[in-house]
Motif scaffolding. Sequence first.
Motif, PDB file in Angstrom:
ATOM      1  N   LYS A 154       0.824  -1.203   0.000  1.00  0.00           N
ATOM      2  CA  LYS A 154       0.000   0.000   0.000  1.00  0.00           C
ATOM      3  C   LYS A 154       0.862   1.259   0.000  1.00  0.00           C
ATOM      4  O   LYS A 154       1.789   1.395   0.793  1.00  0.00           O
ATOM      5  N   GLY A 155       0.552   2.178  -0.902  1.00  0.00           N
ATOM      6  CA  GLY A 155       1.236   3.463  -0.947  1.00  0.00           C
ATOM      7  C   GLY A 155       2.539   3.472  -1.719  1.00  0.00           C
ATOM      8  O   GLY A 155       3.184   4.516  -1.826  1.00  0.00           O
ATOM      9  N   VAL A 156       2.950   2.315  -2.293  1.00  0.00           N
ATOM     10  CA  VAL A 156       4.222   2.225  -3.000  1.00  0.00           C
ATOM     11  C   VAL A 156       4.033   2.605  -4.466  1.00  0.00           C
ATOM     12  O   VAL A 156       3.116   2.135  -5.135  1.00  0.00           O
ATOM     13  N   SER A 157       4.904   3.473  -4.969  1.00  0.00           N
ATOM     14  CA  SER A 157       4.902   3.842  -6.383  1.00  0.00           C
ATOM     15  C   SER A 157       6.346   4.020  -6.854  1.00  0.00           C
ATOM     16  O   SER A 157       7.276   4.056  -6.037  1.00  0.00           O
ATOM     17  N   GLN A 158       6.537   4.129  -8.158  1.00  0.00           N
ATOM     18  CA  GLN A 158       7.845   4.319  -8.776  1.00  0.00           C
ATOM     19  C   GLN A 158       8.842   3.263  -8.297  1.00  0.00           C
ATOM     20  O   GLN A 158       9.992   3.557  -7.965  1.00  0.00           O
ATOM     21  N   PHE A 159       8.369   2.028  -8.248  1.00  0.00           N
ATOM     22  CA  PHE A 159       9.184   0.922  -7.748  1.00  0.00           C
ATOM     23  C   PHE A 159      10.146   0.445  -8.836  1.00  0.00           C
ATOM     24  O   PHE A 159       9.752   0.209  -9.986  1.00  0.00           O
ATOM     25  N   SER A 160      11.416   0.284  -8.482  1.00  0.00           N
ATOM     26  CA  SER A 160      12.403  -0.258  -9.422  1.00  0.00           C
ATOM     27  C   SER A 160      13.499  -0.959  -8.625  1.00  0.00           C
ATOM     28  O   SER A 160      13.756  -0.611  -7.467  1.00  0.00           O
ATOM     29  N   TYR A 161      14.152  -1.942  -9.266  1.00  0.00           N
ATOM     30  CA  TYR A 161      15.220  -2.659  -8.560  1.00  0.00           C
ATOM     31  C   TYR A 161      16.129  -3.369  -9.546  1.00  0.00           C
ATOM     32  O   TYR A 161      15.788  -3.575 -10.727  1.00  0.00           O
ATOM     33  N   THR A 162      17.288  -3.731  -9.051  1.00  0.00           N
ATOM     34  CA  THR A 162      18.211  -4.583  -9.797  1.00  0.00           C
ATOM     35  C   THR A 162      18.523  -5.786  -8.927  1.00  0.00           C
ATOM     36  O   THR A 162      18.336  -5.748  -7.701  1.00  0.00           O
ATOM     37  N   GLU A 163      19.010  -6.858  -9.540  1.00  0.00           N
ATOM     38  CA  GLU A 163      19.328  -8.050  -8.766  1.00  0.00           C
ATOM     39  C   GLU A 163      20.546  -8.744  -9.328  1.00  0.00           C
ATOM     40  O   GLU A 163      20.895  -8.586 -10.507  1.00  0.00           O
ATOM     41  N   LYS A 164      21.202  -9.519  -8.461  1.00  0.00           N
ATOM     42  CA  LYS A 164      22.350 -10.305  -8.892  1.00  0.00           C
ATOM     43  C   LYS A 164      22.347 -11.614  -8.123  1.00  0.00           C
ATOM     44  O   LYS A 164      21.909 -11.683  -6.978  1.00  0.00           O
TER      45      LYS A 164
ATOM     46  N   SER B 213      14.539   0.955  -5.116  1.00  0.00           N
ATOM     47  CA  SER B 213      13.983   2.159  -4.493  1.00  0.00           C
ATOM     48  C   SER B 213      12.511   2.282  -4.865  1.00  0.00           C
ATOM     49  O   SER B 213      12.039   1.670  -5.825  1.00  0.00           O
ATOM     50  N   TYR B 214      11.795   3.098  -4.112  1.00  0.00           N
ATOM     51  CA  TYR B 214      10.390   3.392  -4.403  1.00  0.00           C
ATOM     52  C   TYR B 214      10.002   4.665  -3.648  1.00  0.00           C
ATOM     53  O   TYR B 214      10.783   5.208  -2.856  1.00  0.00           O
ATOM     54  N   VAL B 215       8.821   5.155  -3.924  1.00  0.00           N
ATOM     55  CA  VAL B 215       8.285   6.330  -3.233  1.00  0.00           C
ATOM     56  C   VAL B 215       7.089   5.885  -2.411  1.00  0.00           C
ATOM     57  O   VAL B 215       6.187   5.225  -2.927  1.00  0.00           O
ATOM     58  N   GLN B 216       7.089   6.225  -1.133  1.00  0.00           N
ATOM     59  CA  GLN B 216       6.002   5.859  -0.234  1.00  0.00           C
ATOM     60  C   GLN B 216       5.019   7.012  -0.119  1.00  0.00           C
ATOM     61  O   GLN B 216       5.394   8.139   0.211  1.00  0.00           O
ATOM     62  N   ASP B 217       3.743   6.729  -0.390  1.00  0.00           N
ATOM     63  CA  ASP B 217       2.658   7.714  -0.264  1.00  0.00           C
ATOM     64  C   ASP B 217       2.947   8.984  -1.058  1.00  0.00           C
ATOM     65  O   ASP B 217       2.624  10.099  -0.625  1.00  0.00           O
TER      66      ASP B 217
ATOM     67  N   GLU C 121      14.535   3.323   0.084  1.00  0.00           N
ATOM     68  CA  GLU C 121      15.416   2.340  -0.556  1.00  0.00           C
ATOM     69  C   GLU C 121      15.310   1.015   0.192  1.00  0.00           C
ATOM     70  O   GLU C 121      14.962   0.992   1.381  1.00  0.00           O
ATOM     71  N   PHE C 122      15.634  -0.067  -0.509  1.00  0.00           N
ATOM     72  CA  PHE C 122      15.613  -1.370   0.148  1.00  0.00           C
ATOM     73  C   PHE C 122      16.733  -2.242  -0.396  1.00  0.00           C
ATOM     74  O   PHE C 122      17.201  -2.070  -1.530  1.00  0.00           O
ATOM     75  N   SER C 123      17.150  -3.185   0.432  1.00  0.00           N
ATOM     76  CA  SER C 123      18.054  -4.252   0.032  1.00  0.00           C
ATOM     77  C   SER C 123      17.401  -5.556   0.446  1.00  0.00           C
ATOM     78  O   SER C 123      16.838  -5.652   1.542  1.00  0.00           O
TER      79      SER C 123
END
Length: 268
Positions: A193-203, A218-222, A228-230
């Motif tokens: 809920k409230g998450v937008s502009q979600f993007s990520y990379t993976e290895k 990373s993403y934008v909340q509300d 950011e997340f790992s």
Amino acid sequence: MHYLKCGHCGRHSALKSEYVTLCDHCSKKFPLTFPVWQARHPHGSFEQFATEAGISEAAYQAIIKKQQHWMLTIRQKAALITGIVILVACSTLGAWYGPGLVKMFSKPTVPAAMLETGGWRTFRGNVLRLQTPFSLSPADRKDMPNLRFKAFTGGGRAEGLEITMEEAIFLAQSQVELEPAARAAADALARQKGVSQFSYTEKRVQLNGAPAMWQQGSYVQDHSAPMEFSSLVVVKGGISVQVVVTHTGNDSTGRRVAEEVLKSAQLN
């Protein structure tokens, strides 16, 4: 024009004619009216009564001006007192709750002291164990058909960092594939809920010789708070495990703490 003072309410009414007997404000009868006065002064006129019993226009306007000034003074004093009360209240609240309010409305960042890993503690799940700067507690997750969840979380907005470990147990599968599990874990983050502009990379990485997926994004909340997340995703048999560390965007200390947490992960 002359004005006659009421003996009941103390206010003045205009003596427009000799027939004025009631107060314009309280509607009570004047103690002294022209007929009563004339009975004592048979040869007196209404103008004489008005002059003797009443006050002139100038005197009346002076009274009104004085009353208005008095009311203005009262309002000013009331406004001043109210302002002082509000100021004292705000000062008191600021003293008691100021630090909490600042923390609530500012963007929290991870303190550098959190990088001192010597004080970290070990958290052990069914599949993974890892070192964390604070304890993880059980969190509610709704099960699904043929799918059971166990989740643990720690930290939060006040700490500037949140750590979550979630174990998904697939009852109908004896073996879970890593890539689909990692993709599903990222999709679950994006659907929060409230998450937008979600993007990520993976290895793809190795964890005790077993394959695992390291994700960063990373993403934008509300629509207002960059985050950011790992994430580390590992599978074992019919279980998929994800460890997620989230923090405020552009927080370099948060990134370093997240990296240390995920690097500490070991298979049981």
